[in-house]
Motif scaffolding. Structure first.
Motif, mmCIF file in Angstrom:
data_model
loop_
_atom_site.group_PDB
_atom_site.id
_atom_site.type_symbol
_atom_site.label_atom_id
_atom_site.label_comp_id
_atom_site.label_asym_id
_atom_site.label_seq_id
_atom_site.Cartn_x
_atom_site.Cartn_y
_atom_site.Cartn_z
ATOM 1 N N SER A 1 0.887 -1.169 0.052
ATOM 2 C CA SER A 1 0.106 0.098 0.133
ATOM 3 C C SER A 1 0.838 1.245 0.058
ATOM 4 N N TRP B 1 -16.396 9.474 2.690
ATOM 5 C CA TRP B 1 -14.794 9.154 2.215
ATOM 6 C C TRP B 1 -14.880 8.815 1.023
ATOM 7 N N SER B 2 -13.587 9.484 0.223
ATOM 8 C CA SER B 2 -13.508 8.844 -1.238
ATOM 9 C C SER B 2 -12.557 7.550 -0.972
ATOM 10 N N TRP B 3 -12.159 6.899 -1.981
ATOM 11 C CA TRP B 3 -11.371 5.745 -1.914
ATOM 12 C C TRP B 3 -9.954 6.238 -1.383
ATOM 13 N N PHE B 4 -9.567 7.325 -1.749
ATOM 14 C CA PHE B 4 -8.441 7.968 -1.161
ATOM 15 C C PHE B 4 -8.396 8.106 0.147
ATOM 16 N N THR B 5 -9.492 8.711 0.723
ATOM 17 C CA THR B 5 -9.611 8.910 2.107
ATOM 18 C C THR B 5 -9.529 7.739 2.783
ATOM 19 N N TRP B 6 -10.198 6.734 2.182
ATOM 20 C CA TRP B 6 -10.234 5.352 2.905
ATOM 21 C C TRP B 6 -9.001 4.620 3.046
ATOM 22 N N GLY B 7 -7.758 5.053 1.930
ATOM 23 C CA GLY B 7 -6.451 4.720 2.233
ATOM 24 C C GLY B 7 -5.772 5.515 3.083
#
Length: 159
Positions: free
Chosen positions: A20, A116-122
């Motif tokens: 990741s 949250w966006s996918w990026f915020t989840w990451g």
């Protein structure tokens, strides 16, 4: 296999985390405008100033270093205190990272996981997960940090 970590922490810290982090490295280096825009919700992708592009690339470089350091430490050391100190250092980094993101995003956006966006989840969600995994590993909830028996040794004991 990293010889000191039990199974779950091994997969989290020796497989998932470096992969990741490498993903963050790749986005920051290859798509710095996107990397910067994705830091906060509802931010448009725009051309970066040379200074901002440099910061994105330097952040990507740090991600690359972090991935290599994790692999180097966890696969090379035979000392449990080294692994524990490494995990404590990363836990402190997780706390600092989450605090900075919370400060800039504000409480509403930070705690509104449904937005949250996918990026915020990451960026936020996975950092929280990794912090909890570090606490669980350091607290012994996910197994003991010690020299693990190899498959050959397990097979010999089974006979």
């Amino acid at each position: 296999m990293a010889t000191l970590l039990p199974t779950v922490p091994y997969w989290v810290f020796c497989v998932y985390e470096p992969l990741s982090i490498f993903g963050g490295f790749a986005i920051a280096i290859l798509f710095p405008e996107l990397f910067v825009a994705l830091q906060l919700p509802d931010t448009e992708v725009t051309e970066l100033s040379p200074s901002n592009k440099l910061i994105a690339w330097q952040t990507g470089n740090l991600f690359g270093i972090m991935a290599m350091m994790g692999i180097a430490v966890l696969f090379a050391t035979t000392e449990p205190p080294v692994v524990k100190r490494y995990l404590v250092a990363l836990l402190l980094g997780d706390i600092g990272h989450l605090t900075a993101v919370w400060w800039v995003m504000g409480s509403y956006e930070f705690f509104a996981a449904h937005r949250w966006s996918w990026f915020t989840w990451g960026n936020v969600g996975m950092t929280m997960f990794l912090a909890l995994a570090r606490v669980g590993t350091l607290g012994g909830l996910l197994g003991e940090i010690k020299l693990q028996a190899s498959n050959d040794e397990k097979a010999k004991k089974a006979k």
